[in-house]
Design an enzyme around this catalytic site. Structure first.
Site, PDB file in Angstrom:
ATOM      1  N   SER A  45      -7.256   0.604   5.704  1.00  0.00           N
ATOM      2  CA  SER A  45      -6.508   1.435   4.788  1.00  0.00           C
ATOM      3  C   SER A  45      -5.889   0.666   3.631  1.00  0.00           C
ATOM      4  CB  SER A  45      -5.399   2.169   5.545  1.00  0.00           C
ATOM      5  OG  SER A  45      -4.479   1.245   6.093  1.00  0.00           O
ATOM      6  N   SER A  58      -6.933  -2.047   9.639  1.00  0.00           N
ATOM      7  CA  SER A  58      -6.498  -1.646   8.300  1.00  0.00           C
ATOM      8  C   SER A  58      -6.157  -2.817   7.387  1.00  0.00           C
ATOM      9  CB  SER A  58      -5.271  -0.731   8.400  1.00  0.00           C
ATOM     10  OG  SER A  58      -5.554   0.387   9.181  1.00  0.00           O
ATOM     11  N   LYS A 109       0.852  -1.188   0.000  1.00  0.00           N
ATOM     12  CA  LYS A 109       0.000   0.000   0.000  1.00  0.00           C
ATOM     13  C   LYS A 109       0.885   1.233   0.000  1.00  0.00           C
ATOM     14  CE  LYS A 109      -1.061   0.218   4.994  1.00  0.00           C
ATOM     15  NZ  LYS A 109      -2.167   0.104   5.953  1.00  0.00           N
TER      16      LYS A 109
END
Length: 536
Positions: free
Chosen positions: A222, A238, A147
């Site tokens: 996330s 996340s 990410k």
């Protein structure tokens, strides 16, 4: 027009309810000084109000899904079928690495297949924010993506904020460096919410990432880009949240055992409840990958390779939490939990090991406990939004947002409100309740017990709808606050072809138990279901 009204007023309704619920904390304190009849009366009234509120929330959730579904169902796009020439992508990372070592597979062919598949699916899901395809082909080993909040040398490292839209990393984050040292190569970086702090991977730099099972729904945050692409630190779910929304496995290890250096601008010296976790289609990948990023001097403490007999473990479960900030558990997810309980009841070696219900009053305040411990994180969200060149202020950004002039998304501004406007959580109360819950769970689970826990009250929500249900991530976040390891278990799809699942939690340093139970239940109860057709 209805959806616009819900979108505009929803956040303020949600946060207004947060103000109201904060006022409930003194009630138990006052009750201890009341006589018995008053206690009974308070209890009856409290239960009536709570049940009425839960009924209201259930109908509100139905209404929200109806409104948002009306808009997003028509925008559902299919993922291109996986072609036979890309069939190797269905195999685990462990298997592929072994084939490369044994010269059964050329690493260049694997990287090429990975790149071609990303190029096929990214127009639908919008997960990739930057790529290094040519360099990856030159290096050609086992490919991976990270990410975008993890620094990858030479790649964009914006954290989803406008003030960093052109910033590139000068060196790898520690977790990326360790993966490179083990023979993996980064192919691309993927989308995140601003500073990783939201349930959707959307920002004003790269736009919105879509769920591969339903492009009208979010893949989570996330690590939403990671999960959507398939495929990662966890501070409030996340890693586990995107894995759940996208129907994948994930493992978030015990806090303090992975280096956060280079992740979301951290130095690696901070004390944090965040950990570096992994998402995969194959549960068998999670332990080997986790071993790679565990701090060298601590890897033995986790005993990740310990043999685990899932039939001899002790099992406990929570069907639903009584935190009034979160939505009631949906029928689909209650059914998923019941299937897991039934399976383990059949499989355990004795009735003493069979799943037993458990509850603790700490689960009544999951969000608030996480919110309190977030104030102990050393990074400052309001400063990160400005790329550490100032401090974003709610009272300035909110009016700008109303005029369409803010560089920040509405969730980021609501986070500023939470940090700068809402009253703080009582320190003594939060620390005592956290300790009570932690101690009780450690005593309960020991080194041979696990807790089955809902992943979320609802399946992957429609885009933008989390803004009117901002606290639903608390089912993941509570275990970050406790510093417990947890794994996400995919359990197939519901009738709308959207993933369902549960999470399994163990005491600190017992990741091996989480992974073993996840493997067992995933294989038995549906596991990962591809979001597209696989051509033979």
């Amino acid at each position: 027009m209805q959806s616009c009204k819900v979108l505009f007023f929803g956040p303020y309704i949600s946060y207004a309810s947060h103000f109201y619920l904060l006022t409930l904390y003194p009630i138990p304190f006052l009750q201890q000084y009341s006589n018995k009849p008053r206690k009974i009366f308070f209890g009856m009234v409290s239960n009536m109000i709570k049940h009425a509120f839960l009924i209201f929330r259930a109908y509100l959730d139905l209404f929200i899904d109806m409104v948002y579904g009306y808009f997003w169902e028509g925008k559902r796009k299919p993922i291109p079928a996986l072609e036979k020439r890309h069939a190797i992508l269905t195999e685990s990372a462990v298997t592929l690495a072994a084939k490369i070592r044994n010269k059964e597979l050329k690493s260049e062919d694997l990287v090429k297949a990975c790149i071609e598949r990303i190029q096929q699916v990214n127009p639908v899901i919008n997960a990739v924010t930057d790529e290094r395809y040519e360099d990856a082909l030159k290096e050609a080993r086992v490919p991976f993506t990270a990410k975008e909040s993890h620094a990858v040398s030479g790649m964009l490292h914006t954290l989803g904020i406008v003030s960093r839209r052109h910033v590139r990393a000068h060196e790898d984050a520690e977790c990326v460096r360790l993966l490179r040292d083990a023979g993996a190569i980064p192919v691309a970086v993927t989308n995140v919410p601003e500073i990783n702090k939201w349930m959707e991977s959307r920002n004003y730099v790269f736009g919105q990432t879509n769920n591969p099972h339903h492009s009208g729904r979010t893949p989570g945050g996330s690590s939403g880009g990671e999960a959507a692409l398939h495929a990662c630190s966890d501070i409030g779910g996340s890693t586990r949240m995107p894995a759940f929304f996208c129907g994948l496995y994930a493992l978030n290890p015990t806090s303090g055992y992975t280096s956060l250096k280079g992740s979301a601008l951290r130095t690696g010296k901070e004390k944090s409840m965040a950990s570096i976790g992994f998402i995969s289609r194959h549960c068998s990948d999670l332990i080997p990958l986790t071993k790679l990023v565990i701090t060298a001097d601590k890897v033995k403490e986790l005993n990740l390779d310990r043999p685990v007999d899932v039939k001899r473990l002790r099992y406990f479960y929570v069907e639903t939490a009584q935190d009034l900030r979160v939505s009631p558990i949906s029928a689909d997810l209650r059914a998923a939990m019941n299937r897991a309980i039934t399976k383990l009841t059949e499989d355990t070696a004795s009735t003493e090991n069979a799943p037993k219900p458990y509850y603790h009053s700490g689960f009544n305040h999951m969000f608030v406990l996480w919110r309190y411990w977030m104030t102990h994180e050393e990074d400052v969200f309001a400063e990160l939004l400005t790329n550490n060149k100032g401090t974003a202020k709610f009272y300035k950004e909110f009016p700008k947002k109303l005029l369409g002039m803010s560089d920040y998304t509405l969730p980021a501004i609501l986070k500023l409100m939470d940090d700068q406007v809402l009253p703080p959580v009582n320190k003594e109360w939060a620390e005592k309740l956290t300790k009570d819950l932690t101690d009780d769970l450690i005593k309960l689970l020991g080194d041979d017990g696990v807790l089955l826990f809902p992943s979320s009250p609802l399946v992957a929500p429609y885009h933008y709808s989390p803004i009117v249900r901002p606290f639903n991530f608390a089912y993941w976040a509570i275990f970050n606050a406790l510093h417990f390891p947890a794994a996400q278990i995919p359990l197939g799809l519901n009738s709308d072809k959207v993933p369902v699942g549960i999470q399994v939690v163990a005491a600190p340093r017992q990741e091996a138990l989480c992974a073993a139970v996840a493997q067992h239940l995933g294989e038995a109860l549906g596991g990962v279901v591809p979001p597209c057709q696989i051509l033979q």
